[in-house]
Design a protein around this motif. Structure first.
Motif, PDB file in Angstrom:
ATOM      1  N   HIS A  97       0.279   8.330   2.798  1.00 47.47           N
ATOM      2  CA  HIS A  97       1.119   7.145   2.992  1.00 47.47           C
ATOM      3  C   HIS A  97       2.019   7.141   4.224  1.00 47.47           C
ATOM      4  O   HIS A  97       2.492   6.086   4.617  1.00 47.47           O
ATOM      5  CB  HIS A  97       1.999   6.928   1.756  1.00 47.47           C
ATOM      6  CG  HIS A  97       1.216   6.567   0.547  1.00 47.47           C
ATOM      7  ND1 HIS A  97       1.394   7.205  -0.656  1.00 47.47           N
ATOM      8  CD2 HIS A  97       0.254   5.637   0.339  1.00 47.47           C
ATOM      9  CE1 HIS A  97       0.579   6.694  -1.554  1.00 47.47           C
ATOM     10  NE2 HIS A  97      -0.125   5.742  -0.976  1.00 47.47           N
ATOM     11  N   ASP A 100       0.689   4.825   6.817  1.00 53.47           N
ATOM     12  CA  ASP A 100      -0.040   3.686   6.248  1.00 53.47           C
ATOM     13  C   ASP A 100       0.820   2.425   6.267  1.00 53.47           C
ATOM     14  O   ASP A 100       1.801   2.326   5.539  1.00 53.47           O
ATOM     15  CB  ASP A 100      -0.457   4.048   4.826  1.00 53.47           C
ATOM     16  CG  ASP A 100      -1.258   2.969   4.125  1.00 53.47           C
ATOM     17  OD1 ASP A 100      -1.145   1.781   4.470  1.00 53.47           O
ATOM     18  OD2 ASP A 100      -1.998   3.331   3.186  1.00 53.47           O
ATOM     19  N   TYR A 103       1.183   0.632   2.824  1.00 55.87           N
ATOM     20  CA  TYR A 103       2.151   1.283   1.949  1.00 55.87           C
ATOM     21  C   TYR A 103       3.566   0.974   2.417  1.00 55.87           C
ATOM     22  O   TYR A 103       4.443   0.665   1.628  1.00 55.87           O
ATOM     23  CB  TYR A 103       1.930   2.801   1.917  1.00 55.87           C
ATOM     24  CG  TYR A 103       2.975   3.510   1.083  1.00 55.87           C
ATOM     25  CD1 TYR A 103       2.881   3.538  -0.298  1.00 55.87           C
ATOM     26  CD2 TYR A 103       4.076   4.120   1.680  1.00 55.87           C
ATOM     27  CE1 TYR A 103       3.844   4.164  -1.072  1.00 55.87           C
ATOM     28  CE2 TYR A 103       5.037   4.747   0.916  1.00 55.87           C
ATOM     29  CZ  TYR A 103       4.922   4.769  -0.460  1.00 55.87           C
ATOM     30  OH  TYR A 103       5.882   5.369  -1.224  1.00 55.87           O
TER      31      TYR A 103
END
Length: 123
Positions: A97, A100, A103
């Motif tokens: 994450h 990301d 996210y």
């Protein structure tokens, strides 16, 4: 838009370039762990907090806007969320994450000001 979520409040006492690694993190109702990693990049500032045994050794990612005060003398960071709110945030897995953007958007929506308690966006 959740960009302001990823910036420190001007009243937090954050100084650009300060190393916050190892600072204890205090939620509104008690300690949650220590800073393991942090970023103070403009528009992408955050804390990665190692929760130790509190959430079974997991890490949590807190956007910089949750920080209300940094106490360099006591090496503590105070955030404006409860332990339960932090525990209920979308699960953070550093390797998956950290970079990301999806996210980041979901977490930003969860922590945005005036988000309903317990709102859990899809990750």
């Amino acid at each position: 838009m959740t960009e302001h979520v990823w910036s420190y409040k001007s009243t937090s006492g954050h100084l650009a370039g300060a190393d916050l690694t190892g600072y204890k993190v205090e939620a509104s109702d008690g300690g949650i762990g220590k800073v393991d990693k942090h970023s103070d990049e403009v528009g992408d500032a955050y804390l990665v907090v190692d929760t130790g045994v509190w959430i079974f050794g997991k890490e949590v990612l807190l956007p910089a806007s949750t920080v209300i005060q940094i106490d360099p003398e006591d090496r503590k960071i105070f955030v404006d969320r409860s332990r339960e709110q932090i525990k209920n945030a979308p699960e953070f897995l550093r390797d998956k994450h950290l970079g990301d953007s999806g996210y980041r958007d979901a977490l930003g929506a969860y922590y945005r000001p005036n988000a309903p308690f317990g709102a859990q966006p899809m990750v």
